[in-house]
Motif scaffolding. Structure first.
Motif, PDB file in Angstrom:
ATOM      1  N   HIS A   1      55.150  44.683  43.933  1.00  0.00           N
ATOM      2  CA  HIS A   1      54.877  44.872  45.350  1.00  0.00           C
ATOM      3  C   HIS A   1      54.856  46.333  45.780  1.00  0.00           C
TER       4      HIS A   1
ATOM      5  N   ARG B   1      52.463  45.563  48.402  1.00  0.00           N
ATOM      6  CA  ARG B   1      52.859  45.685  49.806  1.00  0.00           C
ATOM      7  C   ARG B   1      52.897  47.152  50.213  1.00  0.00           C
ATOM      8  N   GLU B   2      53.162  48.022  49.217  1.00  0.00           N
ATOM      9  CA  GLU B   2      53.241  49.459  49.489  1.00  0.00           C
ATOM     10  C   GLU B   2      52.646  50.226  48.317  1.00  0.00           C
TER      11      GLU B   2
ATOM     12  N   HIS C   1      47.649  42.103  51.177  1.00  0.00           N
ATOM     13  CA  HIS C   1      49.060  42.050  51.575  1.00  0.00           C
ATOM     14  C   HIS C   1      49.646  43.442  51.821  1.00  0.00           C
TER      15      HIS C   1
ATOM     16  N   LYS D   1      51.029  46.660  53.280  1.00  0.00           N
ATOM     17  CA  LYS D   1      51.591  46.989  54.589  1.00  0.00           C
ATOM     18  C   LYS D   1      51.638  48.495  54.835  1.00  0.00           C
TER      19      LYS D   1
END
Length: 192
Positions: free
Chosen positions: A61, A85-86, A106, A108
């Motif tokens: 992630h 996510r990052e 996904h 962020k």
């Protein structure tokens, strides 16, 4: 490819083998991987990492490739790690992102500060979960303000120390519902 720093990079990959071995054990483990390959003097993403991670890519992630010497990322990187996510890519030599960045549904947060972007990477405006974009200390003049304003999750765009056009500075504030960080016109980044 490695240039210099091979030892540091191989040390960064060693925990990966341990994490993968733990996953293979009979004890059920909930895993969410973070891979830090910062400051390894990488000029490209190591092909061997794809092979080591092939069975766990959907559980990775966060990837940090900060302060390397990357000039580009491949479409394979984006499609392989599509559950990110990052993504931390600050302090490289990037000037564009592959179109396949749109597979990071996904994602962020993305940090692209201290790179060589002249154009705002508009592919980022297609990412529905993206909350934070950091493009500080690039060479961006124009920004797709209307597309950014339409992003449902966007909370912050850092454009400090970019030579933004006067038009962007005037048009953006009334249209946006997120924080857009900018520097005073003509401001220079402090020396490293």
């Amino acid at each position: 490819m490695l240039q210099g720093g091979g030892e540091a990079c191989s040390q960064a990959v060693q925990p990966l083998h341990y994490e993968k071995a733990q996953q293979a054990s009979s004890v059920p483990i909930c895993l969410s991987f973070t891979k830090d390959l910062a400051e390894c003097k990488l000029v490209s993403f190591p092909i061997g990492i794809y092979k080591v991670l092939r069975n766990v890519t959907d559980q990775i992630h966060v990837i940090t490739l900060a302060n390397n010497e990357l000039k580009s990322l491949t479409s394979k990187f984006m499609t392989t790690f599509c559950q990110l996510r990052e993504l931390r890519l600050e302090g490289n030599f990037l000037h564009r992102l592959p179109n396949e960045v749109s597979t990071l549904q996904h994602l962020k947060a993305i940090n692209l500060s201290r790179n060589q972007f002249r154009d705002f990477p508009e592919q980022l405006t297609t990412l529905p979960a993206l909350e934070t974009i950091n493009l500080e200390e690039n060479d961006i003049v124009d920004v797709p303000v209307e597309k950014l304003a339409a992003m449902p999750a966007l909370r912050s765009v850092n454009l400090r120390f970019n030579p933004l056009s006067a038009e962007v500075r005037v048009i953006a504030p009334p249209l946006i519902k997120f924080d857009m960080l900018t520097s005073p016109e003509g401001a220079r980044a402090p020396p490293p």
